[in-house]
Structure formats: C-alpha cells, structure tokens
Design a protein around this motif. Structure first.
Motif, PDB file in Angstrom:
ATOM      1  N   ASP A  68       0.826  -1.224   0.000  1.00  0.00           N
ATOM      2  CA  ASP A  68       0.000   0.000   0.000  1.00  0.00           C
ATOM      3  C   ASP A  68       0.850   1.260   0.000  1.00  0.00           C
ATOM      4  N   HIS A  69       1.912   1.242   0.838  1.00  0.00           N
ATOM      5  CA  HIS A  69       2.825   2.397   0.887  1.00  0.00           C
ATOM      6  C   HIS A  69       3.442   2.637  -0.489  1.00  0.00           C
ATOM      7  N   ILE A  70       3.904   1.529  -1.092  1.00  0.00           N
ATOM      8  CA  ILE A  70       4.611   1.639  -2.379  1.00  0.00           C
ATOM      9  C   ILE A  70       3.658   2.189  -3.445  1.00  0.00           C
ATOM     10  N   LYS A  71       2.426   1.698  -3.417  1.00  0.00           N
ATOM     11  CA  LYS A  71       1.429   2.157  -4.392  1.00  0.00           C
ATOM     12  C   LYS A  71       1.205   3.668  -4.227  1.00  0.00           C
ATOM     13  N   MET A  72       0.998   4.083  -2.985  1.00  0.00           N
ATOM     14  CA  MET A  72       0.690   5.488  -2.745  1.00  0.00           C
ATOM     15  C   MET A  72       1.888   6.386  -3.055  1.00  0.00           C
ATOM     16  N   LEU A  73       3.073   5.964  -2.626  1.00  0.00           N
ATOM     17  CA  LEU A  73       4.275   6.771  -2.896  1.00  0.00           C
ATOM     18  C   LEU A  73       4.543   6.867  -4.398  1.00  0.00           C
ATOM     19  N   SER A  74       4.262   5.775  -5.114  1.00  0.00           N
ATOM     20  CA  SER A  74       4.485   5.778  -6.573  1.00  0.00           C
ATOM     21  C   SER A  74       3.529   6.756  -7.251  1.00  0.00           C
ATOM     22  N   GLU A  75       2.295   6.780  -6.754  1.00  0.00           N
ATOM     23  CA  GLU A  75       1.309   7.704  -7.335  1.00  0.00           C
ATOM     24  C   GLU A  75       1.669   9.156  -7.028  1.00  0.00           C
ATOM     25  N   VAL A  76       2.054   9.402  -5.765  1.00  0.00           N
ATOM     26  CA  VAL A  76       2.326  10.782  -5.331  1.00  0.00           C
ATOM     27  C   VAL A  76       3.647  11.305  -5.899  1.00  0.00           C
ATOM     28  N   CYS A  77       4.700  10.501  -5.762  1.00  0.00           N
ATOM     29  CA  CYS A  77       6.045  11.007  -6.090  1.00  0.00           C
ATOM     30  C   CYS A  77       6.440  10.756  -7.542  1.00  0.00           C
ATOM     31  N   LEU A  78       5.884   9.698  -8.136  1.00  0.00           N
ATOM     32  CA  LEU A  78       6.291   9.366  -9.513  1.00  0.00           C
ATOM     33  C   LEU A  78       5.163   9.616 -10.514  1.00  0.00           C
ATOM     34  N   ASN A  79       4.036  10.123 -10.009  1.00  0.00           N
ATOM     35  CA  ASN A  79       2.858  10.358 -10.866  1.00  0.00           C
ATOM     36  C   ASN A  79       2.446   9.110 -11.646  1.00  0.00           C
ATOM     37  N   MET A  80       2.620   7.944 -11.008  1.00  0.00           N
ATOM     38  CA  MET A  80       2.224   6.706 -11.690  1.00  0.00           C
ATOM     39  C   MET A  80       0.726   6.485 -11.500  1.00  0.00           C
ATOM     40  N   VAL A  81       0.097   5.895 -12.510  1.00  0.00           N
ATOM     41  CA  VAL A  81      -1.336   5.592 -12.371  1.00  0.00           C
ATOM     42  C   VAL A  81      -1.516   4.080 -12.434  1.00  0.00           C
ATOM     43  N   GLU A  82      -2.552   3.614 -11.764  1.00  0.00           N
ATOM     44  CA  GLU A  82      -2.860   2.178 -11.737  1.00  0.00           C
ATOM     45  C   GLU A  82      -1.616   1.346 -11.436  1.00  0.00           C
ATOM     46  N   VAL A  83      -1.057   1.603 -10.266  1.00  0.00           N
ATOM     47  CA  VAL A  83       0.159   0.886  -9.856  1.00  0.00           C
ATOM     48  C   VAL A  83      -0.208  -0.554  -9.511  1.00  0.00           C
ATOM     49  N   GLN A  84       0.550  -1.473 -10.092  1.00  0.00           N
ATOM     50  CA  GLN A  84       0.317  -2.899  -9.799  1.00  0.00           C
ATOM     51  C   GLN A  84       0.967  -3.230  -8.466  1.00  0.00           C
ATOM     52  N   GLN A  85       0.201  -3.868  -7.594  1.00  0.00           N
ATOM     53  CA  GLN A  85       0.789  -4.223  -6.304  1.00  0.00           C
ATOM     54  C   GLN A  85       1.585  -5.519  -6.434  1.00  0.00           C
ATOM     55  N   GLY A  86       2.632  -5.604  -5.625  1.00  0.00           N
ATOM     56  CA  GLY A  86       3.424  -6.836  -5.609  1.00  0.00           C
ATOM     57  C   GLY A  86       4.482  -6.897  -6.690  1.00  0.00           C
ATOM     58  N   VAL A  87       4.415  -5.971  -7.666  1.00  0.00           N
ATOM     59  CA  VAL A  87       5.447  -5.937  -8.717  1.00  0.00           C
ATOM     60  C   VAL A  87       6.142  -4.592  -8.599  1.00  0.00           C
TER      61      VAL A  87
END
Length: 214
Positions: free
Chosen positions: A85-104
C-alpha cells in the motif's frame, strides 16, 4: 561489557535529540511527498539481538525493507519498511504513476524507496552529528535481496556484545488528507549508546557549571 544504565531523564533527552533530527528529516521528505510529513519517536527500548531479528523478520514477507547503515563515531542502522500500500501510494504521489500494480516493483519504484530512505537517514544523521558534535554519516541505502537477518549480521557479528537500542519511529505522511504510516526502526549498538550518554552527561555538567558561574 557494562550494561548501560539509562535514567528516565536521559531517555527523554535522547528521544528529544532524535525528534529534532527527525523533524528535519520530515521536512526533507515532505518536499518529495508533496504534503505534510510527521516523524516522531514514540518508543525507545533496549532489546536482545535475537528479539531485534525476530521483530524485523516478522515484516519480511509483507514489506520491502530498505536498510541504511550509520557509520563513523556511531554504529547503527535505519530500516524503513514499505508495504504494498505504501509503495502504491508513494508511486502515485512522487512518480505520478497511475494504476500501480501491487506486488510488482519496477526499478524506478525501488529507486524511489532508496531515495526516501536516503533523504530521511541523511537528514537525521546530519542533525545528530551537529547536536552531538560527532562525526557520523549514513552509508548508501540498500534493499537486501536475501534475508534481512543476513544483512544485519554485518553489524551484529562485528559487535557480538551488541545490545541494540531500538527506536520505533512513527512516520506519518498525509496525502489528500489520507494519513499513511510507514514503520521505521532506528537502532544503535551498546557502544554508541554509551557514547551518546557520555555526551549528554557532559552537556548537563557544562550547563550546570555555566549556571553556577552566572
């Protein structure tokens, strides 16, 4: 090896010094998290090495662990624990990633976690070095690929009489008013604790002398 005796007051002083360092680290992290960040030490405990290993191993299956060693006059490490969950949220906030796949996790995401750990440990170490007038630095963070116990062995085996002083740090960052907490563990070996206590005790004597000479 003498068992360090830490009074309640000294424990509070160590906690306060760390909180000052963590406030600076929180400001640095807030720049990339683009929102409010709070880091504070709710708990300090002296624990056995085996308990430390057990504590960290418990997180291993569910979290990505990033380790930064603290070197120089002090010997210790910080461990940041990132859940999916942390990785997903940080990726969205800091890397502007959308639809982050969890576990990868991509190389970019791992770089981000390393960078966050680097920023937080670096800011903390700089503040501690200033306050405690010591020469310390953080080594570049790494994401241990094998068991974390193996990775920590470097620190533990070099110092067989190591009784770690463990600080659990509450890291909270708020994004769109949703609070996210990242577990962070900070620990020092017994020798480092004794050095820090010496410095604090010298502070207290100096302060007392100054007040008496006024």
């Amino acid at each position: 090896m003498m068992e360090p005796h830490v009074t309640e007051l000294e424990r509070d002083i160590i906690k306060e010094i760390l909180n000052i360092g963590l406030a600076r680290a929180a400001d640095s992290f807030a720049v990339i998290a683009k929102d409010r960040v709070l880091l504070k030490v709710p708990d300090i405990q002296l624990i056995e090495v085996k308990d430390l290993i057990q504590l960290v191993t418990k997180y291993e299956d569910t979290h990505v662990i990033i380790q930064s060693d603290i070197k120089g006059d002090f010997n210790g490490a910080t461990l940041m624990l990132f859940s999916d969950d942390h990785i997903k949220m940080l990726s969205e906030v800091c890397l502007n990633m959308v639809e982050v796949q969890q576990g990868v996790m991509s190389v970019m995401q791992e770089s981000l976690l390393l960078e966050i750990s680097n920023i937080i440990t670096g800011a903390l170490v700089t503040q501690l070095a200033n306050i405690l007038k010591s020469s310390i630095y953080g080594s570049p963070p790494k994401a241990p690929k094998n068991h974390i116990a193996e990775s920590l062995k470097d620190i533990l085996v070099q110092h067989p009489l190591f009784q770690p002083l463990v600080f659990t740090v509450l890291t909270q960052f708020t994004h769109n008013s949703k609070k996210v907490e990242l577990p962070l563990l900070l620990f020092f070996d017994t020798n480092t604790l004794l050095k820090i206590l010496d410095i604090i005790r010298t502070f207290s004597i100096d302060k007392k002398n100054m007040m008496e000479s006024d």
